[in-house]
Design an enzyme around this catalytic site. Structure first.
Site, PDB file in Angstrom:
ATOM      1  CE1 TYR A  33       0.225   1.934   4.275  1.00 25.40           C
ATOM      2  CE2 TYR A  33       1.101  -0.289   4.406  1.00 25.40           C
ATOM      3  CZ  TYR A  33       0.967   0.980   4.941  1.00 25.40           C
ATOM      4  OH  TYR A  33       1.592   1.289   6.125  1.00 25.40           O
ATOM      5  CE  LYS A 145       3.218   3.306   3.135  1.00 24.49           C
ATOM      6  NZ  LYS A 145       3.623   3.509   4.520  1.00 24.49           N
ATOM      7  CD  GLU A 177      10.537   2.641  10.711  1.00 28.08           C
ATOM      8  OE1 GLU A 177      10.270   3.268   9.683  1.00 28.08           O
ATOM      9  OE2 GLU A 177      10.788   1.419  10.718  1.00 28.08           O
ATOM     10  CG  LEU A 201       8.318   2.524   4.978  1.00 30.00           C
ATOM     11  CD1 LEU A 201       8.325   1.425   3.924  1.00 30.00           C
ATOM     12  CD2 LEU A 201       6.888   2.899   5.324  1.00 30.00           C
TER      13      LEU A 201
END
Length: 307
Positions: A33, A145, A177, A201
């Site tokens: 996504y 992702k 993160e 990411l």
């Protein structure tokens, strides 16, 4: 304006019962996504988002159902259909619908494409937030992702239950993160953020902030900061497509939420927020304020620029 939904070529309402029971995203989380921010009726940093989407598709071996230009045209049409000037576009691509089997379906099975457009407000004016430190339980390919987000959801919900806005995830002793955003530290008038390796990411806003910092003459070090060095940090902020640039006021720890090792397999069902301890408080967020202002200026310029 009503929230706009989309599924395989049809504009629908988001609560329409249109996803087949044998849909692989529904059964396996077999898909990827993107979330794209719309400012002034235009998709921000769209080329970067599309590049990352194609990288994720390639990583899990899904053939793109359209070209990048066709995808960009779809996103533009979604914005027009919504009538929203300030919105988020959620775009999801899965491997398609086929009888449940762990193996990939026949190549003739087409990918499913779905999307929603929802109005959002800027986060720039929000008061500084709070993070809860915990162990990173995500899989080792966080750079993709994927729609497999259960570890992220559990981390963020645990943080929320303890009165925090987000999680501060620690892997191999380093603070790398957050559950749904990239993590930044300010120390000695420079920015420190984890490198874009397999464990984080590579956020679109992260990339943009690195560019902003360069324009402002602010040094950026892409390195993993050990959790034991938290006390040396002057400021913290997180970034994301919808998070934008969000300063952090304090970091919490909880005796029943380990961050130096993975939690016990019995789970963390009976946590008390009263046990949270303040592990860090911001000393200087002025540099974060400069980045927020620069980000807001860049957005304003983008929203007013010619299409």
């Amino acid at each position: 304006m009503p929230i706009v939904g989309y599924y395989n070529g049809q504009f629908v309402t988001p609560n329409s019962g249109i996803v087949p029971l044998d849909e692989r995203g529904h059964q396996f989380g077999d898909g990827v996504y993107e979330v794209i921010r719309c400012y002034g009726g235009r998709a921000f940093l769209l080329d970067w988002h599309l590049d990352r989407l194609w990288m994720s598709l390639q990583a899990i071996r899904i053939a793109p159902p359209f070209t990048k230009d066709e995808c960009a045209t779809l996103i533009e049409r979604l914005i027009v259909e919504s009538g929203e000037l300030e919105a988020s576009i959620y775009l999801q691509i899965t491997r398609g619908s086929a009888i449940r089997n762990h193996l990939f379906p026949n190549p003739a099975v087409k990918a499913n494409v779905s999307a929603t457009v929802r109005p959002v407000a800027s986060q720039i004016a929000k008061e500084p937030g709070t993070l809860l430190m915990m162990a990173d339980e995500r899989w080792a390919n966080a750079w993709i992702k994927t729609i497999n987000l259960l570890p992220n959801i559990l981390a963020k919900q645990t943080a929320h239950d303890m009165g925090a806005d987000e999680a501060l995830l620690v892997r191999d002793g380093a603070m790398i993160e957050s559950a749904s955003s990239n993590l930044w530290f300010v120390r000695d008038n420079q920015l420190i953020t984890a490198p874009a390796d397999r464990y984080i990411l590579n956020g679109i806003t992260r990339r943009f902030v690195i560019q902003l910092a360069d324009r402002l003459g602010i040094p950026v070090r892409e390195t993993k900061l050990p959790a034991k060095d938290l006390a040396t940090v002057d400021g913290i902020f997180i970034t994301g497509t919808l998070t934008e640039v969000f300063p952090i006021h304090r970091v919490l720890t909880h005796p029943d939420v380990p961050y130096v090792s993975l939690p016990d397999v019995t789970g963390l069902q009976q946590l008390s927020a009263d046990k949270c301890q303040v592990a860090w408080e911001a000393r200087d967020l002025s540099l974060v304020g400069r980045l927020q202002s620069a980000f807001a200026d860049a957005i304003a310029t983008f929203a007013k620029s010619d299409r």
